[in-house]
Structure formats: structure tokens, C-alpha cells
Scaffold this motif. Structure first.
Motif, PDB file in Angstrom:
ATOM      1  N   GLY A 425      27.576  38.554  45.787  1.00 10.74           N
ATOM      2  CA  GLY A 425      28.467  37.414  45.594  1.00 10.74           C
ATOM      3  C   GLY A 425      28.656  36.617  46.872  1.00 10.74           C
ATOM      4  O   GLY A 425      28.672  35.387  46.860  1.00 10.74           O
ATOM      5  N   ALA A 426      28.782  37.322  48.009  1.00 15.45           N
ATOM      6  CA  ALA A 426      28.953  36.639  49.295  1.00 15.45           C
ATOM      7  C   ALA A 426      27.722  35.823  49.654  1.00 15.45           C
ATOM      8  O   ALA A 426      27.817  34.747  50.241  1.00 15.45           O
ATOM      9  CB  ALA A 426      29.248  37.658  50.395  1.00 15.45           C
ATOM     10  N   GLU A 427      26.536  36.334  49.298  1.00 15.85           N
ATOM     11  CA  GLU A 427      25.296  35.623  49.593  1.00 15.85           C
ATOM     12  C   GLU A 427      25.084  34.430  48.671  1.00 15.85           C
ATOM     13  O   GLU A 427      24.325  33.521  48.992  1.00 15.85           O
ATOM     14  CB  GLU A 427      24.098  36.559  49.423  1.00 15.85           C
ATOM     15  N   GLY A 428      25.694  34.456  47.493  1.00 15.95           N
ATOM     16  CA  GLY A 428      25.431  33.404  46.522  1.00 15.95           C
ATOM     17  C   GLY A 428      24.216  33.696  45.662  1.00 15.95           C
ATOM     18  O   GLY A 428      23.706  32.798  44.997  1.00 15.95           O
ATOM     19  N   VAL A 429      23.731  34.959  45.672  1.00 14.12           N
ATOM     20  CA  VAL A 429      22.624  35.325  44.782  1.00 14.12           C
ATOM     21  C   VAL A 429      23.053  35.102  43.342  1.00 14.12           C
ATOM     22  O   VAL A 429      22.299  34.600  42.499  1.00 14.12           O
ATOM     23  CB  VAL A 429      22.217  36.793  45.006  1.00 14.12           C
ATOM     24  N   VAL A 430      24.259  35.502  43.014  1.00 14.96           N
ATOM     25  CA  VAL A 430      24.920  35.214  41.747  1.00 14.96           C
ATOM     26  C   VAL A 430      26.376  34.908  42.066  1.00 14.96           C
ATOM     27  O   VAL A 430      26.867  35.223  43.154  1.00 14.96           O
ATOM     28  CB  VAL A 430      24.845  36.411  40.765  1.00 14.96           C
ATOM     29  N   GLN A 431      27.059  34.283  41.136  1.00 15.91           N
ATOM     30  CA  GLN A 431      28.499  34.157  41.255  1.00 15.91           C
ATOM     31  C   GLN A 431      29.129  35.385  40.603  1.00 15.91           C
ATOM     32  O   GLN A 431      28.683  35.843  39.555  1.00 15.91           O
ATOM     33  CB  GLN A 431      28.984  32.875  40.576  1.00 15.91           C
ATOM     34  N   VAL A 432      30.141  35.925  41.249  1.00 14.64           N
ATOM     35  CA  VAL A 432      30.804  37.116  40.737  1.00 14.64           C
ATOM     36  C   VAL A 432      32.176  36.718  40.201  1.00 14.64           C
ATOM     37  O   VAL A 432      32.996  36.137  40.922  1.00 14.64           O
ATOM     38  CB  VAL A 432      30.942  38.190  41.834  1.00 14.64           C
ATOM     39  N   LEU A 433      32.411  37.041  38.932  1.00  7.42           N
ATOM     40  CA  LEU A 433      33.660  36.696  38.268  1.00  7.42           C
ATOM     41  C   LEU A 433      34.367  37.969  37.822  1.00  7.42           C
ATOM     42  O   LEU A 433      33.727  38.953  37.448  1.00  7.42           O
ATOM     43  CB  LEU A 433      33.392  35.815  37.037  1.00  7.42           C
ATOM     44  N   ARG A 434      35.688  37.942  37.847  1.00  4.35           N
ATOM     45  CA  ARG A 434      36.469  39.093  37.397  1.00  4.35           C
ATOM     46  C   ARG A 434      37.554  38.628  36.431  1.00  4.35           C
ATOM     47  O   ARG A 434      38.014  37.488  36.494  1.00  4.35           O
ATOM     48  CB  ARG A 434      37.084  39.829  38.589  1.00  4.35           C
ATOM     49  N   SER A 435      37.947  39.530  35.533  1.00  7.31           N
ATOM     50  CA  SER A 435      38.956  39.160  34.542  1.00  7.31           C
ATOM     51  C   SER A 435      39.869  40.344  34.268  1.00  7.31           C
ATOM     52  O   SER A 435      39.490  41.514  34.461  1.00  7.31           O
ATOM     53  CB  SER A 435      38.293  38.722  33.236  1.00  7.31           C
ATOM     54  N   ASP A 436      41.068  40.047  33.791  1.00  7.51           N
ATOM     55  CA  ASP A 436      42.003  41.095  33.402  1.00  7.51           C
ATOM     56  C   ASP A 436      41.478  41.847  32.184  1.00  7.51           C
ATOM     57  O   ASP A 436      41.745  43.033  32.003  1.00  7.51           O
ATOM     58  CB  ASP A 436      43.378  40.488  33.090  1.00  7.51           C
ATOM     59  N   ARG A 437      40.724  41.154  31.343  1.00  9.79           N
ATOM     60  CA  ARG A 437      40.229  41.745  30.105  1.00  9.79           C
ATOM     61  C   ARG A 437      39.290  42.908  30.379  1.00  9.79           C
ATOM     62  O   ARG A 437      39.281  43.908  29.671  1.00  9.79           O
ATOM     63  CB  ARG A 437      39.532  40.673  29.265  1.00  9.79           C
TER      64      ARG A 437
END
Length: 536
Positions: A425-437
Motif C-alpha cells: 500500500g505504501a508503494e502504491g502497488v495497490v490501494q489498500v482499503l479497510r472497513s468495519d464490515r
């Protein structure tokens, strides 16, 4: 590898050192020969002996700029690479970029760090969709572009038609500096329109650099006959239509110098390198977030345009690529990260040549410095020394189009899983998303293109020793949620949810655009903003 890069005596003259720098990117559609051209330029600068093969075939080594294992296996560039070398008295900072459309975000970040670009065009295919998209970013940023029409040693299109396409499709007037003698696939030589002579075509053996054999017009016409006369007529026709080289139009990004060649045969490449040194712009003052131009001789400042983990498999370190914008960088200096306001020590700083490295003690505006063990730095961070503080505009995050829940294949490697996902995520290889679900243990990876998931999975297994399982989600529409208090409105739907990106941005995801419109129609107070890519 030769180093050859050193500051002049009295290097406190920052402006003088900046004038020596040429920092540019090579952009193109996949398979246009980008990595081959990159190495051919390095061959002419005498920093490598011969160019490597780019197709990843058995028994052939990979190119210097394609260091990632997946790149060597597939024969394509899927991550950007920085090469720095000297050519005469000039310091070249050459940034090779991914050609595949799935990695556009990485290329866009690289374009924020350059002063000019080389647009590589396949002689048989002309301007292709990815090239057009990347040129739009160059136009948005006002980046001057040099066009190199490649693969003239193979069958292709008419030279005049390719030049017409530049003005018809992207509005750039063609200013030819060389012109091919013989149609594509039957290359015999190259007119040098500035010098008035002809360079005989002689393929370089083993990817090396052959000396130019120049013929005056009388000898060239005698040797090449009708092919030479036709080339002369075509070039004169374009020049008469306003195609003479004009430095003002080039730097204003309204016209492009055009060169022809065959990078795999290392023909026409020396002329490109000389042109970059001679007319491409050097570093200029960069505007900060307050729209103030920061002088080149102001105290040190730089911005991070790329972060890469795993370039040295033996150490698993993290390298932040920083473009120096002003002042003098000196290894060991303590600078401030404008994002966190915390100090950052630059004890481990390196010049880069693909995967090879050497310690850098001093750098100037235009240079790209690799900061090692830079776990505290992220893409878009500004570094500066002294006062007052400075911050450059951040880099865009693209609207993702593909989403997948990531879980560790081995629950016993949960620690490695968390660390690997955070690094990607820090590199921007992918975007990292998190959720309460889903909770912290099941992050959602978001990507512009599906091949990003392949890279993420490969690196999680081989670099972070935590293989992952991906559960692809059906979301196809994404918007930014402007008011966090409205989160419950989106989460209440069965076909929508809100996830939070590592930078704190709340993204509202929907299975279809229709789901988004229905929610907005029923809740007119809901504020959802489009995620627009810069230059798009």
C-alpha cells in the motif's frame, strides 16, 4: 558499470550543476521497445557494454532496467526504474516506465518527476491508446516531448503518415530532425537534416554501439539512388509545411522533434541522446502548494514519487525515489518530512542504475536519489531542510476499478501478511482499503488494472513469505465520500459499502452505477465526489 558522475569543483553553484542535468522519462505503448531504447541510450553513454534482450526467452538475459522477476519472465516492464549515468559533461537521469495500461498510476507518478519525455512510437502501429493516454498527462503538465519512431528495420507504415498522425490525433506539429532512407523494413540509411548528410545503416553487433558512417549528398545519392531522392523529397515537403525545428515551440509543448531509428539495432539512438543533451530543458523552479516557485538555489527540497520494496532480495529493504527540486543534497543530512513534520536521517542514500546501486554523497536539482530503509516515507511526501517549511502538491491516486479481499493462505503467517500488505500500500502497488464490515484481518485491495493483483500476490508470496487468497468483489463504481457522518447511508445498502484508504480517504463503492444513482436520488443530501485521475 562506469560511474562518471561527480560534482564539478566549486559545486556550491547549484544553478550550474542543475544546468548539467537532464531528467526525462520514456513513455510508450507496451512492446514499442521502451526497455530496449533505455539500454541503447546507456550503451552510447558507455555505462554498459551491450544491450540485453527484452523478451525473456531462454538463454537471454533481461534488461538492466527490468529487474523484477515477473518482468524478466514476461518480457515487459511493470514497474518504473531509474537509471543515472554521465554522457560527456551531462548527468542523465532516465526514468523507464511501465508500458502496460494496468500500471498507468506508476507511470503518472514518474511523469511528475521529469522535465521532458521521449515518446516511443512503433513504426508499424503508430500512436496507440496507452501512448495517447500518457501524452495527455505530458500535455497537462506542459512536459516537452521528443518523438522517436522505432523499429524502422521492420515492415511498417509510411513516414509521412506517421508524422501526420501526430498533428491529427494529439495536436503536436512534427519537426523532423532525421528522415529514413528506404521504407520501413528496408532501411538503408538516415538523413540528418541538421547536418545535411546521410548516415549509412549498419546494425550494431551484439547490441553494441557502431560508429556513424556519414555520406555527403553526392555519395548518398549515388549509393542509395531513388530511396535517397524520395527521402529528400518527403523531408523537404514536411519542412516546407512548417516543420523546421523551433526551440520555442518544443519547450512550449506544441511541437515535437521527430527522429527515426531501430533501437534493437542501436541505430539512430546516438542522435536522440545528443538531442536530449542539446535541447531538452533542465530543472526549473517547482511550485509548492502555495503556488510559489521555489528557486533552484533555495535550501534542499525534494519529493518522493515512488517507493519500492525488495530491490535487494538479500536485505528486503525499502527504497524511496526522491526527485531533488532545490538546493544541495548531502548524504547524512537530517531533513524534515512535510507530511509528518518529523525528521528523517539520510544516512543511506544511493545513486541507481537499474537494480545496481552506489552510494551518493551529493546530489543537485534534477537528480533522483534512492533513500534506503525509508519505511517512514510514502509516495507524495515532501522532504526539506531549513526554514521556512515547504510542501509540494501531492500525487494523484487513481479511481480503482477492481477490488478483492485479501486473506493469508497460512494463518500462522499473519504478521508477515500485515507487514506485506502495508508495504504494498505504501508503494502504491495497490490501494489498500479497510472497513468495519470485514475488520483489520481482511483488507480490500483496489487496483486500476487486474495485473496489479498478480504483482501483489507474487510479491506477497516471494518477498513477504505470506501467500494470499483473493476474493474478488463485484464493485464497479467508486466515489469519494465527502462527509464521514454520512457513512451509514452507504453502508445500509446491500450493494454498497464505505471503505477507508490508508491515506484516510473514505471511498463509497457500488456494484453498479445504477445503485449509486438510486441511493443519491433517495438521499439528496448525500455528497459523493468523483475520483478523477490527474491529466485524465
Amino acid at each position: 558499470m562506469k560511474s562518471g558522475i561527480a560534482a564539478r569543483p566549486g559545486s556550491a553553484d547549484v544553478s550550474g550543476e542543475a544546468e548539467r542535468r537532464r531528467t526525462f522519462a520514456v513513455i510508450s505503448h507496451p512492446d514499442a521497445g521502451k526497455s530496449t531504447l533505455t539500454e541503447a541510450l546507456a550503451v552510447h553513454a558507455e555505462v554498459i557494454a551491450e544491450a540485453g534482450a527484452v523478451h525473456g526467452k531462454s538463454g537471454r538475459r533481461g534488461v538492466t532496467s527490468d529487474w523484477l522477476e515477473m518482468e524478466r519472465a514476461r518480457g515487459i516492464s511493470i514497474t518504473s526504474a531509474a537509471l543515472q549515468f554521465a554522457y560527456g559533461d551531462t548527468v542523465i537521469n532516465l526514468l523507464d516506465t511501465p508500458g502496460h495500461a494496468d500500471f498507468s498510476e506508476d507511470t503518472y507518478r514518474v511523469l511528475s518527476a521529469v522535465d521532458s519525455a521521449v515518446m516511443l512510437v512503433d513504426a508499424a502501429k503508430g500512436l496507440e491508446p496507452q501512448t495517447l493516454k500518457l501524452f495527455d498527462v505530458c500535455r497537462y503538465r506542459g512536459i516537452p516531448v521528443i518523438t522517436f519512431i522505432n523499429k524502422w528495420d521492420r515492415p511498417g507504415r509510411d513516414a509521412l503518415a506517421l508524422c501526420d498522425e501526430l498533428i491529427d490525433r494529439i495536436g503536436l506539429a512534427a519537426m523532423p530532425l532525421t528522415w529514413p532512407v528506404g521504407p520501413a523494413g528496408q532501411l538503408r540509411g538516415m538523413l540528418d537534416l541538421a547536418e545535411g548528410n546521410t548516415i549509412r545503416y549498419q546494425p550494431a553487433a551484439g547490441g553494441g554501439a557502431a560508429p556513424d558512417l556519414r555520406l555527403d549528398p553526392v555519395r548518398a545519392e549515388a549509393e542509395f539512388g531513388e530511396d535517397w531522392r524520395r527521402a529528400r523529397e518527403e523531408a523537404d515537403l514536411l519542412l516546407a509545411a512548417g516543420g523546421d525545428f523551433d526551440l520555442t515551440r518544443f519547450t512550449a509543448a506544441t511541437a515535437t522533434p521527430v527522429l527515426f531509428g531501430a533501437a534493437v539495432r542501436n541505430f539512430g539512438v546516438r542522435r536522440l541522446l545528443d538531442l536530449l543533451v542539446g535541447v531538452a530543458p533542465g530543472p526549473a523552479p517547482r511550485f509548492d502548494t502555495e503556488e510559489r516557485a521555489r528557486p533552484l538555489d533555495a535550501p534542499f527540497s525534494a519529493f518522493v514519487f515512488k517507493v519500492q520494496t525488495g530491490m535487494d532480495p538479500a536485505h528486503r529493504d525499502q527504497v524511496a525515489f526522491a526527485r531533488v527540486c532545490s538546493g544541495v543534497f548531502e548524504r547524512g543530512m537530517v531533513v524534515t518530512n512535510a507530511t509528518t513534520r518529523r525528521p528523517f536521517a539520510t544516512k543511506y542514500a544511493q545513486q541507481l542504475f537499474g537494480q545496481q546501486r552506489s552510494t551518493v554523497d551529493i546530489a543537485f536539482p534534477g537528480d533522483v536519489v534512492g533513500l534506503v530503509n525509508a519505511t517512514a516515507l510514502r509516495v507524495g511526501d515532501t522532504l526539506y531542510a531549513g526554514k521556512p517549511p515547504v510542501r509540494f502538491p501531492g500525487l494523484p491516486s487513481f479511481a480503482p476499478a477492481h477490488f478483492a479481499v485479501a486473506r493469508p493462505a497460512d494463518l500462522g503467517r499473519a504478521k508477515q501478511f500485515r507487514k506485506g500488505v502495508e508495504k504494498l500500500g505504501a508503494e502504491g502497488v495497490v490501494q489498500v482499503l479497510r472497513s468495519d464490515r470485514r475488520g483489520e484481518a481482511a483488507p480490500v485491495l483496489a487496483a486500476v488494472g487486474p495485473m496489479q493483483f498478480e504483482v501483489a500476490a507474487h510479491r506477497m508470496e516471494h518477498e513477504f513469505t505470506s501467500p494470499i487468497r483473493l476474493e474478488h468483489l463485484q464493485y464497479r463504481a467508486a466515489r469519494r465520500l465527502a462527509d464521514p457522518a454520512q457513512r451509514a447511508l452507504v453502508d445500509a445498502g446491500r450493494r454498497s459499502e464505505v471503505l477507508t484508504r490508508l491515506d484516510g480517504t473514505d471511498l463509497a463503492l457500488f456494484v453498479e452505477e445504477m445503485d449509486l444513482r438510486l441511493l443519491c436520488r433517495g438521499n439528496p443530501e448525500l455528497v459523493l465526489e468523483p475520483l478523477v485521475a490527474e491529466g485524465g
